[in-house]
Design a protein around this motif. Sequence first.
Motif, PDB file in Angstrom:
ATOM      1  N   GLN A  22       0.833  -1.207   0.000  1.00 14.80           N
ATOM      2  CA  GLN A  22       0.000   0.000   0.000  1.00 14.80           C
ATOM      3  C   GLN A  22       0.874   1.266   0.000  1.00 14.80           C
ATOM      4  O   GLN A  22       0.454   2.319  -0.461  1.00 14.80           O
ATOM      5  CB  GLN A  22      -0.849  -0.059   1.270  1.00 14.80           C
ATOM      6  CG  GLN A  22      -1.994   0.911   1.355  1.00 14.80           C
ATOM      7  CD  GLN A  22      -2.590   0.882   2.772  1.00 14.80           C
ATOM      8  OE1 GLN A  22      -2.569  -0.150   3.456  1.00 14.80           O
ATOM      9  NE2 GLN A  22      -3.088   2.022   3.210  1.00 14.80           N
ATOM     10  N   TYR A  23       2.074   1.128   0.554  1.00 14.93           N
ATOM     11  CA  TYR A  23       2.979   2.286   0.652  1.00 14.93           C
ATOM     12  C   TYR A  23       4.089   2.248  -0.405  1.00 14.93           C
ATOM     13  O   TYR A  23       5.131   2.889  -0.233  1.00 14.93           O
ATOM     14  CB  TYR A  23       3.613   2.344   2.044  1.00 14.93           C
ATOM     15  CG  TYR A  23       2.611   2.565   3.148  1.00 14.93           C
ATOM     16  CD1 TYR A  23       2.011   3.808   3.318  1.00 14.93           C
ATOM     17  CD2 TYR A  23       2.254   1.539   4.009  1.00 14.93           C
ATOM     18  CE1 TYR A  23       1.083   4.025   4.321  1.00 14.93           C
ATOM     19  CE2 TYR A  23       1.322   1.734   5.020  1.00 14.93           C
ATOM     20  CZ  TYR A  23       0.743   2.974   5.169  1.00 14.93           C
ATOM     21  OH  TYR A  23      -0.172   3.180   6.170  1.00 14.93           O
ATOM     22  N   ALA A  24       3.838   1.533  -1.492  1.00 16.61           N
ATOM     23  CA  ALA A  24       4.887   1.361  -2.511  1.00 16.61           C
ATOM     24  C   ALA A  24       5.415   2.699  -3.031  1.00 16.61           C
ATOM     25  O   ALA A  24       6.587   2.808  -3.405  1.00 16.61           O
ATOM     26  CB  ALA A  24       4.351   0.518  -3.662  1.00 16.61           C
ATOM     27  N   ASN A  25       4.551   3.718  -3.040  1.00 20.75           N
ATOM     28  CA  ASN A  25       4.963   4.974  -3.686  1.00 20.75           C
ATOM     29  C   ASN A  25       5.763   5.927  -2.818  1.00 20.75           C
ATOM     30  O   ASN A  25       6.297   6.905  -3.327  1.00 20.75           O
ATOM     31  CB  ASN A  25       3.734   5.714  -4.223  1.00 20.75           C
ATOM     32  CG  ASN A  25       3.268   5.070  -5.515  1.00 20.75           C
ATOM     33  OD1 ASN A  25       4.097   4.562  -6.282  1.00 20.75           O
ATOM     34  ND2 ASN A  25       1.962   5.052  -5.738  1.00 20.75           N
TER      35      ASN A  25
ATOM     36  N   SER B  35      15.077  -3.950  10.615  1.00 22.51           N
ATOM     37  CA  SER B  35      15.242  -3.057   9.467  1.00 22.51           C
ATOM     38  C   SER B  35      13.913  -2.674   8.845  1.00 22.51           C
ATOM     39  O   SER B  35      12.870  -3.250   9.151  1.00 22.51           O
ATOM     40  CB  SER B  35      16.135  -3.725   8.424  1.00 22.51           C
ATOM     41  OG  SER B  35      16.602  -2.748   7.528  1.00 22.51           O
ATOM     42  N   PHE B  36      14.015  -1.716   7.938  1.00 14.57           N
ATOM     43  CA  PHE B  36      12.845  -1.102   7.348  1.00 14.57           C
ATOM     44  C   PHE B  36      13.255  -0.493   6.016  1.00 14.57           C
ATOM     45  O   PHE B  36      14.328   0.090   5.922  1.00 14.57           O
ATOM     46  CB  PHE B  36      12.396   0.009   8.308  1.00 14.57           C
ATOM     47  CG  PHE B  36      11.269   0.812   7.771  1.00 14.57           C
ATOM     48  CD1 PHE B  36       9.971   0.434   8.037  1.00 14.57           C
ATOM     49  CD2 PHE B  36      11.505   1.919   6.986  1.00 14.57           C
ATOM     50  CE1 PHE B  36       8.919   1.160   7.528  1.00 14.57           C
ATOM     51  CE2 PHE B  36      10.463   2.649   6.466  1.00 14.57           C
ATOM     52  CZ  PHE B  36       9.163   2.260   6.747  1.00 14.57           C
ATOM     53  N   GLY B  37      12.433  -0.641   4.981  1.00 12.91           N
ATOM     54  CA  GLY B  37      12.825  -0.025   3.714  1.00 12.91           C
ATOM     55  C   GLY B  37      11.735  -0.034   2.663  1.00 12.91           C
ATOM     56  O   GLY B  37      10.575  -0.353   2.953  1.00 12.91           O
ATOM     57  N   GLY B  38      12.135   0.318   1.451  1.00 12.16           N
ATOM     58  CA  GLY B  38      11.193   0.448   0.336  1.00 12.16           C
ATOM     59  C   GLY B  38      10.371  -0.810   0.148  1.00 12.16           C
ATOM     60  O   GLY B  38      10.824  -1.926   0.384  1.00 12.16           O
ATOM     61  N   GLY B  39       9.135  -0.610  -0.271  1.00 15.00           N
ATOM     62  CA  GLY B  39       8.223  -1.739  -0.498  1.00 15.00           C
ATOM     63  C   GLY B  39       6.780  -1.446  -0.151  1.00 15.00           C
ATOM     64  O   GLY B  39       5.929  -1.443  -0.984  1.00 15.00           O
TER      65      GLY B  39
END
Length: 328
Positions: A188-191, A314-318
Amino acid sequence: MSIRIAGTGRYIPEKVLTNADLERMVDTNDEWIRTRTGIEERHIAAENETTSDMAYQAGLQAIEAAGITGSDIDLIIVATTTPDYAFPNTATLLQNRFGAKNAFCFDIYTACTGLISSLEIAFALLESRKTYRHALVFGAEKLSCITNWTDRNTCVLFGDGASCVLLEKDDGAEESALLASALHANGQYANILKLPAGGSAMPACQKSIDENLHTIHMEGKETFKLAVGSMVSACEEVIAQAGISPDDIALVIPHQANIRIIQAVAKRLTVPNEKVYCNVAKYGNTSAASIGICFDEAVRAGQIKRGDIVLMTSFGGGLTWGAILIRY
Ligand code: COA
């Protein structure tokens, strides 16, 4: 059967880019960067230095630490958002350089969550495949080649580097080094954190180049908010899974994106600051490489000893995020 961490390694490119250097490139200043991010400098790969070149150096150290040779390696996984090529994958390029002719090789594409995702996959494959004994797991990034050096919102944040963790299976022993893991994603937060061009959605074209779409685009504030909550809940999940208390953890290694994110995570987990590894001041955010760089530094400095429990998150793009608990 046990799977242990037999070696680690890291590589940091030589060239240093300080906040003072950035002041000459964009409208920013050292004070803003330090107070908002904790970053003082970052390292930038040479123009002809690739992600696989950096990973190779980190891998050599891990192999030496474990006392094995290239032909002992059965699996190579590279976590990266900046592979040398879309294909062949980076792991295959490394296979050739290590002479790891028996290894199966692939890249993982979960942005900053890459190293912990790859570790979970490597543990699972070592466990399920009878013939596999050694896995080389890399986090390696040349983020400088996807950074927009005219955008002050992002260019101050990132750096280059590589790290490696070597896993070894021993049929005789009992205990696995992986105590618990929790990996998650929310498309949902891809952008809010993406590299818009260069894939099938927008192949390279004049527009993609003119509009700097081959570089990192990020909504910083939104990313910040989601980062803290997600990492804290993933950490709580693995602590509960393993049935330990936060006091049992010798060291927490959070992804190195921003000192304020790291401190907020530590505070909510009620872990004292001295048990939280932090080197974001020296390297900035090296995405998939960051946790492995911290891990190798801590191992080589004697800050992690055999038997210690280490929490990585960790946390990152996606978006992607997660946590793993390791017994070193
Ligand atoms: N130098 C000076 N000013 C800058 C700047 C810079 N390098 N970058 C942004 N600014 C300005 C902005 O233009 C904006 O100005 P405005 O208010 O006049 O529009 C202001 O500073 C932004 O302030 P704010 O949004 O309050 O910053 P922040 O406290 O959220 O910090 C980040 C910004 C990017 C450091 C922070 O949001 C962050 O770390 N986010 C997460 C990033 C991340 O971790 N990404 C990777 C995930 S793996």
